[in-house]
Motif scaffolding. Structure first.
Motif, PDB file in Angstrom:
ATOM      1  N   UNK A   1       0.834  -1.205   0.000  1.00 46.06           N
ATOM      2  CA  UNK A   1       0.000   0.000   0.000  1.00 46.06           C
ATOM      3  C   UNK A   1       0.868   1.254   0.000  1.00 46.06           C
ATOM      4  N   UNK A   2       1.937   1.253   0.804  1.00 41.03           N
ATOM      5  CA  UNK A   2       2.807   2.427   0.900  1.00 41.03           C
ATOM      6  C   UNK A   2       3.463   2.741  -0.440  1.00 41.03           C
ATOM      7  N   UNK A   3       3.885   1.700  -1.154  1.00 39.78           N
ATOM      8  CA  UNK A   3       4.522   1.916  -2.451  1.00 39.78           C
ATOM      9  C   UNK A   3       3.551   2.577  -3.425  1.00 39.78           C
ATOM     10  N   UNK A   4       2.308   2.159  -3.392  1.00 36.17           N
ATOM     11  CA  UNK A   4       1.310   2.746  -4.292  1.00 36.17           C
ATOM     12  C   UNK A   4       0.963   4.179  -3.890  1.00 36.17           C
ATOM     13  N   UNK A   5       0.875   4.416  -2.599  1.00 35.10           N
ATOM     14  CA  UNK A   5       0.587   5.772  -2.133  1.00 35.10           C
ATOM     15  C   UNK A   5       1.727   6.719  -2.458  1.00 35.10           C
TER      16      UNK A   5
ATOM     17  N   UNK B   1      -3.476   5.459   5.506  1.00 39.93           N
ATOM     18  CA  UNK B   1      -3.565   6.773   4.856  1.00 39.93           C
ATOM     19  C   UNK B   1      -2.995   7.867   5.758  1.00 39.93           C
ATOM     20  N   UNK B   2      -3.347   7.834   7.056  1.00 38.75           N
ATOM     21  CA  UNK B   2      -2.870   8.867   7.978  1.00 38.75           C
ATOM     22  C   UNK B   2      -1.359   8.801   8.171  1.00 38.75           C
ATOM     23  N   UNK B   3      -0.837   7.585   8.346  1.00 35.37           N
ATOM     24  CA  UNK B   3       0.597   7.440   8.580  1.00 35.37           C
ATOM     25  C   UNK B   3       1.402   7.857   7.353  1.00 35.37           C
TER      26      UNK B   3
END
Length: 280
Positions: free
Chosen positions: A31-35, A59-61
């Motif tokens: 998820x982090x890579x996509x964000x 999302x918040x982090x």
């Protein structure tokens, strides 16, 4: 009682994890890579998952780690309402006095977004949390906020966060314009069985305890009940530790875990059904 009995420096398994101590699960890394791609390239993104899977936390982090001089976060936690409600809330996030009429509101918001990019050199990221609650007309409005006439510049990044229903809603033909603009998407799953063991150790270590407090049977039962969904894991693990402390037990075993399942209002049927096959 729990902190004193087990020697915790702080309570483990909290609802608001420290962004610096977030467990690096495979799902979170994906998820982090996509964000990060979304923040770098702008456009629209979609993050979904079951209730309690950690969507909002992710999302918040992630946004908390962005440079506030370069990005302005516009966070809307949605409840059922009209398109006008959505626009008014967005105007307030942009520090505007919302206009009364929809057309005026759109012009207000568009102007503020352009000014952020051009004057303040800040790129706005609009996060719509619980987006499965957005009405169809509100979802239809979102592509218009991403479209600035014939200008190819991407002045606004949009992240929709919601439950699986959101994916089904976006599959409707009426939402084709929005769906085509979604550049990245990811569905958050629960922790794997192997990750659960590592997560428990990670949480206990962050709270100041290095020895394992859940035995093998308790960990297996915990996974069966929660399927690795983080909110369920946190709730059940903390309830089990509280029960263990009240009974002066230094570790959580199967019996305590199952009693905690009942107290935490979680379903223990799956544990009963599978225990005979797993030697619990």
């Amino acid at each position: 009682m729990v902190e004193a009995f087990f020697g915790f420096k702080k309570a483990p398994f909290g609802d608001s994890p420290d962004a610096k101590q977030l467990f690096p699960s495979q799902a979170w890394n994906q998820a982090k890579a996509r964000l990060q791609f979304l923040a770098d390239h702008h456009g629209a993104g979609l993050l979904t998952g079951e209730v309690g899977s950690g969507k909002s936390t992710a999302a918040r982090c992630f946004t908390a780690a962005l440079n506030p001089n370069l990005y302005k976060i516009l966070y809307l936690h949605w409840t059922p309402g009209s398109t006008l409600d959505l626009l008014r809330q967005l105007a307030l996030e942009l520090d505007l006095e919302p206009a009364h009429y929809r057309g005026d509101l759109v012009r207000q918001i568009s102007g503020a977004i352009v000014r952020l990019n051009q004057s303040k050199k800040q790129h706005p990221i609009l996060i719509c949390d619980e987006a499965q609650l957005l009405c169809h007309s509100a979802l239809e409005q979102l592509p218009l906020l991403l479209n600035f006439d014939m200008d190819s510049s991407r002045y606004l990044t949009l992240l929709l966060v919601g439950q699986p229903l959101l994916r089904r809603t976006l599959s409707l033909q009426m939402h084709e314009p929005l769906r085509q603009r979604i550049a990245v998407q990811y569905h958050l799953e629960g922790l794997s069985r192997e990750e659960l063991d590592a997560y428990l150790a990670h949480q206990l270590k962050a709270a100041g305890v290095t020895q394992p407090l859940f035995d093998d049977t308790a960990r297996q039962a915990l996974y069966q009940v929660t399927k690795g969904i983080l909110r369920k894991v946190n709730k059940l693990a903390l309830t089990a530790l509280r029960l263990a402390a009240s009974r002066k037990e230094s570790t959580v075993g199967e019996s305590i875990l199952l009693d905690a399942t009942t107290e935490a209002l979680l379903d223990r049927k799956s544990t009963r059904l599978n225990s005979s096959h797993l030697g619990i």
